[in-house]
Motif scaffolding. Structure first.
Motif, PDB file in Angstrom:
ATOM      1  N   GLU A   1     -47.537   5.367 -93.537  1.00 27.84           N
ATOM      2  CA  GLU A   1     -46.985   6.715 -93.664  1.00 27.84           C
ATOM      3  C   GLU A   1     -46.546   7.020 -95.095  1.00 27.84           C
ATOM      4  O   GLU A   1     -46.591   8.171 -95.521  1.00 27.84           O
ATOM      5  CB  GLU A   1     -45.791   6.882 -92.720  1.00 27.84           C
ATOM      6  N   ALA A   2     -46.095   6.014 -95.821  1.00 22.09           N
ATOM      7  CA  ALA A   2     -45.589   6.230 -97.182  1.00 22.09           C
ATOM      8  C   ALA A   2     -46.497   5.570 -98.196  1.00 22.09           C
ATOM      9  O   ALA A   2     -46.038   4.874 -99.111  1.00 22.09           O
ATOM     10  CB  ALA A   2     -44.166   5.691 -97.307  1.00 22.09           C
TER      11      ALA A   2
ATOM     12  N   HIS B   1     -46.089   7.366-101.836  1.00 24.64           N
ATOM     13  CA  HIS B   1     -44.775   7.315-102.477  1.00 24.64           C
ATOM     14  C   HIS B   1     -43.804   6.558-101.582  1.00 24.64           C
ATOM     15  O   HIS B   1     -43.645   6.879-100.408  1.00 24.64           O
ATOM     16  CB  HIS B   1     -44.246   8.718-102.742  1.00 24.64           C
ATOM     17  N   ILE B   2     -43.157   5.552-102.157  1.00 20.27           N
ATOM     18  CA  ILE B   2     -42.149   4.760-101.448  1.00 20.27           C
ATOM     19  C   ILE B   2     -40.815   5.013-102.126  1.00 20.27           C
ATOM     20  O   ILE B   2     -40.633   4.661-103.301  1.00 20.27           O
ATOM     21  CB  ILE B   2     -42.509   3.262-101.488  1.00 20.27           C
TER      22      ILE B   2
ATOM     23  N   ASP C   1     -37.178   3.368 -98.197  1.00 22.10           N
ATOM     24  CA  ASP C   1     -38.366   2.617 -97.767  1.00 22.10           C
ATOM     25  C   ASP C   1     -38.456   1.273 -98.501  1.00 22.10           C
ATOM     26  O   ASP C   1     -38.855   0.260 -97.916  1.00 22.10           O
ATOM     27  CB  ASP C   1     -39.632   3.438 -98.030  1.00 22.10           C
TER      28      ASP C   1
END
Length: 929
Positions: free
Chosen positions: A536-537, A540-541, A545
């Motif tokens: 899902e990320a 971009h984390i 996260d």
């Protein structure tokens, strides 16, 4: 004629009539000039300047002590002249005057009122004659305020109150003169912040601390003194340090519980203590807190406010006192809070209202959902965490069941409504914040109380709560408070802190806890969650996260570290997570700020969950996880290269790994042996090992030592302490690089350059050189201790050291031989390249001659015929002697008829394009060989 002149003449006539003076001869009459001035109607008579120095000398003269009336007139004149404030340059004389009057007040009460008026006038800002006076007279003003504080020695209560009020009023921002700024006769007042700074530089704060004991019987004076200390302690760190030198904390706490209808004394004292904890040195504070009396008095004040929580003021003061107590516990964990029973009361309050008790302290305690009570609950949880730093309190924490009270918050939100009548319930936003606070507290306290972990079935509670955070149910989180940051309208905050709680629990390495969590399926649960998170990320984390990924990988590392079966449970899903993390780009992870942190967690997980299981190792290699680790060596700094090399070295225990390592190529098409040699040279450059420009050993007696190791003196060490030679193996990567070459061999390695072969000579003898270093240190230590080895041992050590030195010489000779051979090879390459250049030039000259001959025979027909005859002659000469063909039926002509070329062709023909018009006319074509 002016009125003044008429009056003067009348006075002269009256004097002349009353006094008979002798006649003076006319020739001896003096000439008298009468100077008069005509005053305009609007003129104002200027005041005569007040001579401070003269008046100060008058007051200091012991012969004028009986002139009371004259002294009082001087005081009135001083007040009239300085009604707008005193001039800064006169403060030394003013202080002399105040000291004399203070002594007189003790003996003659008539001086009290003038003295008070003069002191009150000191509350007005001092006046500057020049702009530079503030800097010039700063030291004089500091001395003035220091002596001004000593005036509190006067036992008169009115004078003491006046002095304290004057000091307080002089530094208030509202202390401004009612007269306009342009009406100071050319003078201007000093700034209030300047006066406050002067107060702090003087020793007023020390004087006030000492005088607190003088005001035991006067509450108002004590409050006034504490009020000033509150201001000074909030503005200056130096003031706080000087206050502590006079036992400020104990002096303040000793009288803080005295009867005070207004409650101002307790409030002001609490504020001063808070300022002291903010600015003072913790060592100084700790020395004054090691007293049961001080802790008991603070306990009394706090419990008194807890039982009087009927107003908002008392609730706020209760919270402030709890903060002060928590700061004491944080600064000095071994403070006598257990001996005084304060710790037990704090733990009891922290477990209320989650756990009911018949203790009188909480039986009638009423908690509401107000902001003050909500803050009080959070402060109690924080205080429990601070108490947990002292191992002695663990038994109290167990007996108070405060962990069970905190675990009651670890449940899905919103809670089911309590069926009990008058049951207390926090609001949803408050409950969410308390839940996060409880999770953080449990992550600190639970690892120290593993018995309660099993007793309260903590693993079941945590896993149920973790599953709730992962499910798709909609939960509109408020995201309030420090711990709720970034989790609004989601369960990310709860997920972050429950993962941190798992991390704290598994970091204890307790086998019972790890088996319990694994049996309940924590490994596949975390692996599935991390896989979804990365999917899902992917682009971009963010920092939440990142925390989840790092904590999750750490938990998996702890769970699968020592058991092969748990490594296999980690399996294919976990390996996919690791490879995706290892191949991620740094810009996608918190803008690059958390990239290295995530890499360390992933490499640690590879070490713990992949290495050691043949199934996981094979799958990790097949999915190109090995290539991902090798790529990271090139792109990351030395601190990470060391970790990656250690992980790869353990992975090479799997024999399938070596083939993939030898086939890998980096970004610059560099192969792994060359990269290892580069890393070795980088290590030696960093520790400044002696090498020539070509990498040859300079000092064959110390072939591996850097400058730091050589400069460190050899001292006798204990048997458990490693020497510098052994520590060198830990500090750098050379031992790991040597381990790799032991796996892949030292010969027939692809991708090596000249300098790599020179470096490889040192790497191959690394173990022998290191053994020589260790034996050299052993012999040096024995000599320093005065121990003499026996003959056979001495002969053995001499042989070892001599062999090491000879090995260094041999390696140096080998390196020089390699460089010499490469130099010869370079010369051979240069010579062959030069011959190639010569051949190219000869070929170009030959082509030029052929081109000139071609132009000549195509331009002139006679030359063409000569070329044709030469060609035919060459053909005839090349043929063998003619034979008789009479016996043959058919004889073929070997010449091609109508051949129009006059040069011999080679194996390659270059055919130039011929215009079509020429071909139609039947003109012959020319072929160039």
């Amino acid at each position: 004629m002016s009125i003044f002149t008429v009056q003067q003449q009348q006075q002269q006539l009256s004097v002349s009539k009353s006094c008979s003076l002798p006649r003076i001869p006319q020739n001896r009459l003096p000439v008298v000039h009468i100077l008069t001035s005509r005053s305009e109607p609007g003129d104002v008579k200027k005041k005569e300047p007040f001579q401070f120095e003269k008046v100060a000398r008058f007051f200091l003269d012991p012969h004028t002590a009986h002139l009371t009336d004259r002294r009082l007139r001087f005081c009135q004149k001083l007040l009239r002249y300085h009604e707008n404030g005193y001039i800064l340059k006169d403060v030394p004389y003013l202080m002399q005057l105040l000291n004399v009057l203070a002594d007189c007040c003790e003996e003659q009460p008539v001086y009290v009122n003038p003295f008070i008026e003069i002191v009150k006038n000191c509350s007005k800002p001092f006046l500057l004659d020049k702009s530079t006076d503030a800097e010039i007279y700063a030291s004089a003003l500091i001395a003035f305020y220091a002596d001004f504080g000593y005036l509190l020695r006067v036992s008169n209560k009115r004078i003491q109150r006046c002095i304290l009020e004057t000091l307080y009023k002089s530094i208030q921002p509202t202390n401004k003169s009612p007269i306009a700024d342009n009406d100071f006769d050319g003078l201007r007042p000093v700034r209030i912040d300047y006066l406050l700074k002067i107060h702090c530089y003087s020793d007023l704060c020390e004087t006030l601390v000492k005088t607190i004991s003088m005001f035991e019987n006067d509450l108002s004076l004590r409050i006034q003194a504490v009020k000033l200390l509150q201001i000074y302690s909030s503005k200056s760190v130096d003031c706080v340090a000087r206050m502590l030198t006079h036992d400020c904390i104990n002096r303040l706490v000793a009288k803080m519980n005295d009867a005070d209808p207004t409650g101002e004394l307790l409030f002001r004292t609490t504020e001063v203590l808070w300022n002291i904890f903010d600015f003072a040195d913790e060592e100084q504070i700790g020395e004054q807190l090691d007293s049961r009396v001080t802790i008991s008095l603070l306990q009394e004040a706090f419990i008194g406010q807890v039982t009087q929580n009927h107003s908002q003021y008392h609730c706020q003061l209760r919270n402030d006192l709890l903060i002060v107590c928590s700061r004491i516990i944080a600064i000095k964990p071994d403070a006598p809070v257990i001996e005084t029973g304060f710790a037990k009361q704090l733990l009891l309050l922290a477990s209320y209202p989650e756990l009911r008790s018949n203790n009188p302290l909480v039986k009638n305690l009423k908690i509401t959902t107000s902001e003050e009570d909500f803050e009080f609950k959070k402060l109690l949880i924080n205080t429990v965490v601070l108490l947990g730093r002292n191992p002695v309190i663990n038994d109290l924490i167990t007996n108070s069941r405060v962990l069970l009270a905190l675990l009651s918050y670890v449940e899905p939100l919103p809670r089911k409504k309590n069926q009990l009548v008058n049951a207390f319930e926090w609001s949803l936003s408050q409950l969410e914040e308390l839940q996060l606070h409880a999770l953080v507290a449990l992550s600190i306290l639970l690892p120290r109380s593993l018995h309660e972990y099993f007793e309260y079935h903590t693993s079941t509670r945590l896993l149920l709560f973790y599953e709730w955070t992962l499910n798709g149910d909609v939960y509109q989180s408020q995201g309030n408070g420090f711990f709720g940051k970034g989790g609004r309208n989601s369960k990310r905050s709860q997920l972050k802190y429950v993962m941190r709680l798992f991390r704290s629990i598994v970091s204890t390495k307790d086998e019972g806890v790890i088996v319990d969590l694994c049996d309940q399926g924590l490994i596949p649960l975390i692996a599935g969650h991390l896989k979804r998170l990365l999917r899902e990320a992917s682009n971009h984390i963010d920092y939440i996260d990142l925390d989840l990924l790092c904590d999750g990988l750490f938990v998996l590392s702890c769970l699968g570290e020592l058991d092969v079966h748990r490594k296999e449970i980690f399996g294919s899903e976990g390996i996919e997570i690791l490879i995706k993390v290892l191949q991620s780009e740094s810009s996608h992870i918190c803008g690059g700020l958390g990239y290295y942190r995530l890499l360390v967690a992933a490499i640690d997980c590879v070490w713990c969950c992949v290495i050691g299981s043949v199934i996981n190792e094979d799958e990790f290699i097949q999915k190109q996880g090995l290539f991902a680790l090798l790529d990271l060596i090139e792109a990351n700094p030395k601190s990470l290269q060391n970790i990656i090399l250690g992980c790869l070295l353990d992975l090479t225990e799997n024999t399938k790994c070596l083939h993939f390592i030898m086939t890998w190529q980096g970004q610059k098409q560099q192969q792994f042996p060359h990269v290892l040699c580069e890393l070795w040279r980088d290590e030696e450059r960093e520790i400044h090992v002696g090498r020539t420009g070509k990498g040859v050993i300079e000092d064959h007696a110390k072939p591996l030592m850097g400058i730091l190791q050589q400069s460190a003196p050899v001292i006798p060490l204990k048997s458990v302490e490693p020497s510098r030679s052994v520590l060198d193996l830990i500090d750098n990567m050379r031992s790991k690089i040597y381990g790799f070459f032991c796996k892949i061999g030292f010969s027939d390695l692809p991708g090596l350059h000249e300098e790599d072969f020179v470096t490889l000579c040192i790497i191959e003898n690394f173990l022998d050189f290191k053994l020589g270093e260790v034996w050299q240190e052993i012999m040096t230590e024995l000599d320093m201790e005065g121990t003499q080895v026996i003959a056979t041992d001495g002969e053995a050590t001499d042989t070892i050291l001599r062999a090491t030195e000879e090995r260094g010489l041999a390696v140096t000779m080998t390196q020089n031989y390699i460089l010499e051979q490469y130099h010869k090879q370079d010369l051979q390459y240069e010579k062959s390249f030069y011959h190639e250049i010569i051949r190219n030039h000869q070929f170009q000259e030959k082509r030029l001659e052929q081109w000139k001959a071609y132009l000549a025979r195509t331009s002139k027909y006679p030359l063409l015929m000569v070329a044709k005859d030469a060609q035919n002659e060459s053909i005839r000469q090349s043929r063998p002697d003619e034979k008789s063909y009479t016996g043959y039926h058919t004889v073929h002509n070997l010449e091609i008829p109508n051949l129009s070329i006059t040069a011999f062709t080679g194996r390659v023909l270059h055919i130039e394009s011929t215009p079509v018009e020429l071909l139609i006319k039947g003109r012959p074509m020319e072929f160039n060989s």
